[in-house]
Design a protein around this motif. Structure first.
Motif, PDB file in Angstrom:
ATOM      1  N   GLU A 103       0.855  -1.184   0.000  1.00 27.45           N
ATOM      2  CA  GLU A 103       0.000   0.000   0.000  1.00 27.45           C
ATOM      3  C   GLU A 103       0.888   1.231   0.000  1.00 27.45           C
ATOM      4  N   VAL A 104       0.457   2.275  -0.707  1.00 26.28           N
ATOM      5  CA  VAL A 104       1.095   3.583  -0.634  1.00 26.28           C
ATOM      6  C   VAL A 104       0.197   4.456   0.235  1.00 26.28           C
ATOM      7  N   ALA A 105       0.774   5.053   1.274  1.00 27.99           N
ATOM      8  CA  ALA A 105      -0.043   5.818   2.215  1.00 27.99           C
ATOM      9  C   ALA A 105       0.821   6.824   2.956  1.00 27.99           C
ATOM     10  N   VAL A 106       0.178   7.640   3.778  1.00 32.40           N
ATOM     11  CA  VAL A 106       0.897   8.561   4.647  1.00 32.40           C
ATOM     12  C   VAL A 106       1.604   7.765   5.728  1.00 32.40           C
ATOM     13  N   GLY A 107       2.552   8.421   6.393  1.00 28.96           N
ATOM     14  CA  GLY A 107       3.334   7.755   7.417  1.00 28.96           C
ATOM     15  C   GLY A 107       3.762   8.711   8.507  1.00 28.96           C
ATOM     16  N   PRO A 108       4.869   8.413   9.171  1.00 28.67           N
ATOM     17  CA  PRO A 108       5.262   9.207  10.338  1.00 28.67           C
ATOM     18  C   PRO A 108       5.588  10.663  10.036  1.00 28.67           C
ATOM     19  N   ASP A 109       6.200  10.959   8.878  1.00 26.23           N
ATOM     20  CA  ASP A 109       6.655  12.324   8.597  1.00 26.23           C
ATOM     21  C   ASP A 109       5.696  13.034   7.651  1.00 26.23           C
ATOM     22  N   GLU A 110       5.398  14.266   7.966  1.00 29.23           N
ATOM     23  CA  GLU A 110       4.527  15.076   7.131  1.00 29.23           C
ATOM     24  C   GLU A 110       5.102  15.247   5.730  1.00 29.23           C
ATOM     25  N   GLY A 111       4.214  15.246   4.749  1.00 24.05           N
ATOM     26  CA  GLY A 111       4.619  15.552   3.388  1.00 24.05           C
ATOM     27  C   GLY A 111       5.320  14.430   2.665  1.00 24.05           C
ATOM     28  N   LYS A 112       5.459  13.254   3.292  1.00 27.90           N
ATOM     29  CA  LYS A 112       6.122  12.129   2.654  1.00 27.90           C
ATOM     30  C   LYS A 112       5.122  11.035   2.332  1.00 27.90           C
ATOM     31  N   SER A 113       5.375  10.334   1.235  1.00 31.27           N
ATOM     32  CA  SER A 113       4.561   9.196   0.829  1.00 31.27           C
ATOM     33  C   SER A 113       5.350   7.925   1.126  1.00 31.27           C
ATOM     34  N   TYR A 114       4.688   6.962   1.761  1.00 32.90           N
ATOM     35  CA  TYR A 114       5.363   5.751   2.222  1.00 32.90           C
ATOM     36  C   TYR A 114       4.826   4.510   1.522  1.00 32.90           C
ATOM     37  N   LEU A 115       5.731   3.561   1.304  1.00 34.29           N
ATOM     38  CA  LEU A 115       5.348   2.222   0.891  1.00 34.29           C
ATOM     39  C   LEU A 115       5.264   1.333   2.121  1.00 34.29           C
ATOM     40  N   TYR A 116       4.178   0.577   2.222  1.00 42.97           N
ATOM     41  CA  TYR A 116       4.004  -0.435   3.260  1.00 42.97           C
ATOM     42  C   TYR A 116       3.963  -1.791   2.562  1.00 42.97           C
ATOM     43  N   ILE A 117       4.825  -2.710   2.974  1.00 41.20           N
ATOM     44  CA  ILE A 117       4.864  -4.051   2.389  1.00 41.20           C
ATOM     45  C   ILE A 117       4.580  -5.065   3.495  1.00 41.20           C
ATOM     46  N   SER A 118       3.559  -5.887   3.296  1.00 36.87           N
ATOM     47  CA  SER A 118       3.200  -6.859   4.330  1.00 36.87           C
ATOM     48  C   SER A 118       3.872  -8.201   4.059  1.00 36.87           C
ATOM     49  N   ASP A 119       4.817  -8.535   4.902  1.00 37.82           N
ATOM     50  CA  ASP A 119       5.453  -9.857   4.873  1.00 37.82           C
ATOM     51  C   ASP A 119       4.683 -10.723   5.861  1.00 37.82           C
ATOM     52  N   THR A 120       3.471 -11.128   5.449  1.00 37.67           N
ATOM     53  CA  THR A 120       2.522 -11.750   6.371  1.00 37.67           C
ATOM     54  C   THR A 120       1.946 -13.058   5.836  1.00 37.67           C
ATOM     55  N   GLY A 121       2.472 -13.552   4.716  1.00 35.72           N
ATOM     56  CA  GLY A 121       1.994 -14.829   4.206  1.00 35.72           C
ATOM     57  C   GLY A 121       2.450 -15.973   5.094  1.00 35.72           C
ATOM     58  N   ASP A 122       1.587 -16.961   5.252  1.00 36.40           N
ATOM     59  CA  ASP A 122       1.906 -18.081   6.142  1.00 36.40           C
ATOM     60  C   ASP A 122       0.983 -19.247   5.795  1.00 36.40           C
ATOM     61  N   ASN A 123       1.251 -19.900   4.660  1.00 34.05           N
ATOM     62  CA  ASN A 123       0.355 -20.950   4.174  1.00 34.05           C
ATOM     63  C   ASN A 123       0.135 -22.056   5.198  1.00 34.05           C
ATOM     64  N   ASP A 124       1.180 -22.405   5.938  1.00 34.30           N
ATOM     65  CA  ASP A 124       1.066 -23.476   6.926  1.00 34.30           C
ATOM     66  C   ASP A 124       0.647 -22.970   8.307  1.00 34.30           C
ATOM     67  N   GLU A 125       0.523 -21.650   8.425  1.00 37.45           N
ATOM     68  CA  GLU A 125       0.125 -21.015   9.692  1.00 37.45           C
ATOM     69  C   GLU A 125       0.981 -21.507  10.862  1.00 37.45           C
ATOM     70  N   ARG A 126       2.301 -21.353  10.657  1.00 36.92           N
ATOM     71  CA  ARG A 126       3.256 -21.778  11.676  1.00 36.92           C
ATOM     72  C   ARG A 126       4.159 -20.649  12.158  1.00 36.92           C
ATOM     73  N   ARG A 127       4.139 -19.521  11.466  1.00 42.50           N
ATOM     74  CA  ARG A 127       5.015 -18.436  11.865  1.00 42.50           C
ATOM     75  C   ARG A 127       4.586 -17.873  13.219  1.00 42.50           C
ATOM     76  N   THR A 128       5.562 -17.452  13.995  1.00 45.98           N
ATOM     77  CA  THR A 128       5.267 -16.832  15.287  1.00 45.98           C
ATOM     78  C   THR A 128       5.477 -15.328  15.243  1.00 45.98           C
ATOM     79  N   ASN A 129       6.019 -14.828  14.136  1.00 40.86           N
ATOM     80  CA  ASN A 129       6.266 -13.402  14.018  1.00 40.86           C
ATOM     81  C   ASN A 129       6.131 -12.980  12.564  1.00 40.86           C
ATOM     82  N   TYR A 130       5.564 -11.806  12.358  1.00 40.86           N
ATOM     83  CA  TYR A 130       5.307 -11.281  11.014  1.00 40.86           C
ATOM     84  C   TYR A 130       5.855  -9.862  10.934  1.00 40.86           C
ATOM     85  N   SER A 131       6.013  -9.361   9.702  1.00 40.97           N
ATOM     86  CA  SER A 131       6.612  -8.036   9.529  1.00 40.97           C
ATOM     87  C   SER A 131       5.850  -7.214   8.496  1.00 40.97           C
TER      88      SER A 131
END
Length: 324
Positions: free
Chosen positions: A124-152
């Motif tokens: 997603e492209v969206a606003v973020g912490p600093d005014e006037g800047k455009s941020y990319l958000y990338i979800s490293d959240t795939g987990d086909n086997d649903e075994r991960r204990t931490n996501y980013s």
């Protein structure tokens, strides 16, 4: 009197928003909301026979083929008008593709130091912490086997395309990358759909492999030192969510699965959770081999893109136009 006080509070909250966040009369900002005591909503609606919005043309415009085999997320660029960010999912390097919205061609590829692609599923492209800047958000959240204990979720300032980048792989080491590490309060989940509420900067995640798709939230400001636990916000009545996006003005949301795209429009004084607790309508969608990506452009038209799946031809970038 209670309603008057409610409106005054909403106005004060909006006045305190950062200048780069969209503003709308009466729209609520939920920073400071007590997520720890939030009661998740539970919906109950039948998606079969659900009506379609009349806001969009029913058939898309094919813009061109995209030479990506496992496209899993797309996001319309703010810093590079006419361009769309895209990425592949697990088993691929941490490379972002910048597509030309007019023909689907890859203008350039970018590799940002400080990111890793374990299983990138949405962007997603969206606003973020600093005014006037455009941020990319990338979800490293795939987990086909649903075994991960931490996501980013990786968040960094959107790269700027330059003429010298055309056709190149550009390696970037000068951009500061926030890594938002988190877990779920109720075990592991495979999550392929993410968007950011531009009013609050909260990150919303929608799961895929549960009995129904569930909604979780990482409220702003997100923790970037160590790991945090997200909050469960609600449960939808559909399954297998594979992509999501929020319009830049914060007033429209799309969540798609393999068969449908679900569409909400936000009302004044409505939080994102209140919006998504309502019954949606469907947005037009022509079937794709394995459609896992959707995004709005700056004018609230939307694009979709599929994985190549088992087809010989490259997937097509489709554009659905808002009616005049």
């Amino acid at each position: 009197m209670e309603r008057i006080l409610h409106c005054i509070v909403a106005f004060v909250l909006l006045s305190s928003c950062s200048k780069d966040a969209p503003q709308a009369d009466g729209m609520e900002d939920t920073q400071g909301y007590d997520w720890g005591n939030h009661i998740p909503f539970v919906t109950s609606y039948n998606t079969f026979g659900m009506p379609y919005t009349d806001r969009y043309e029913s058939l898309p415009l094919p813009k061109g083929s995209v030479s990506m085999s496992e496209a899993s997320g797309i996001a319309y660029s703010v810093r590079n008008p006419g361009k769309i960010w895209a990425h592949n999912d697990s088993g691929n390097p941490n490379i972002l593709f910048l597509l030309d919205e007019h023909n689907g061609e890859i203008a350039a590829r970018y590799q940002v130091n400080g990111t890793a692609n374990l299983d990138w599923e949405d962007v997603e492209v969206a606003v973020g912490p600093d005014e006037g800047k455009s941020y990319l958000y990338i979800s490293d959240t795939g987990d086909n086997d649903e075994r991960r204990t931490n996501y980013s979720i990786y968040r960094f300032e959107e790269p700027l395309f330059e003429a010298s980048h055309q056709g190149q792989l550009v390696r970037i080491s000068t951009i500061a990358v926030d890594r938002i590490q988190f877990n779920y309060p109720d075990g592991s989940h495979d999550t392929e759909a993410m968007f950011v509420d531009p009013f609050t900067k909260d990150i919303f995640l929608t799961t895929k492999r549960d009995r129904v798709s569930m909604l979780y939230v990482l409220p702003y400001p997100q923790q970037t030192d160590g790991s945090s636990t997200c909050y469960k916000a609600g449960e939808f009545s559909f399954r297998e969510a594979s992509a999501a996006t929020c319009s830049k003005d914060g007033l429209r949301v799309l969540i798609k699965n393999r068969q449908d795209i679900f569409y909400w429009e936000r009302s004044a004084n409505e939080t994102m959770v209140q919006l998504l607790a309502r019954t949606p309508v469907k947005a037009p969608y022509s079937g794709e081999p394995q459609g896992e990506a959707v995004c709005f452009d700056a004018e609230n038209n939307y694009f979709t893109l599929s994985e190549q799946a088992n087809f010989d031809a490259w997937p097509i970038l489709y554009n659905y136009l808002l009616k005049n």
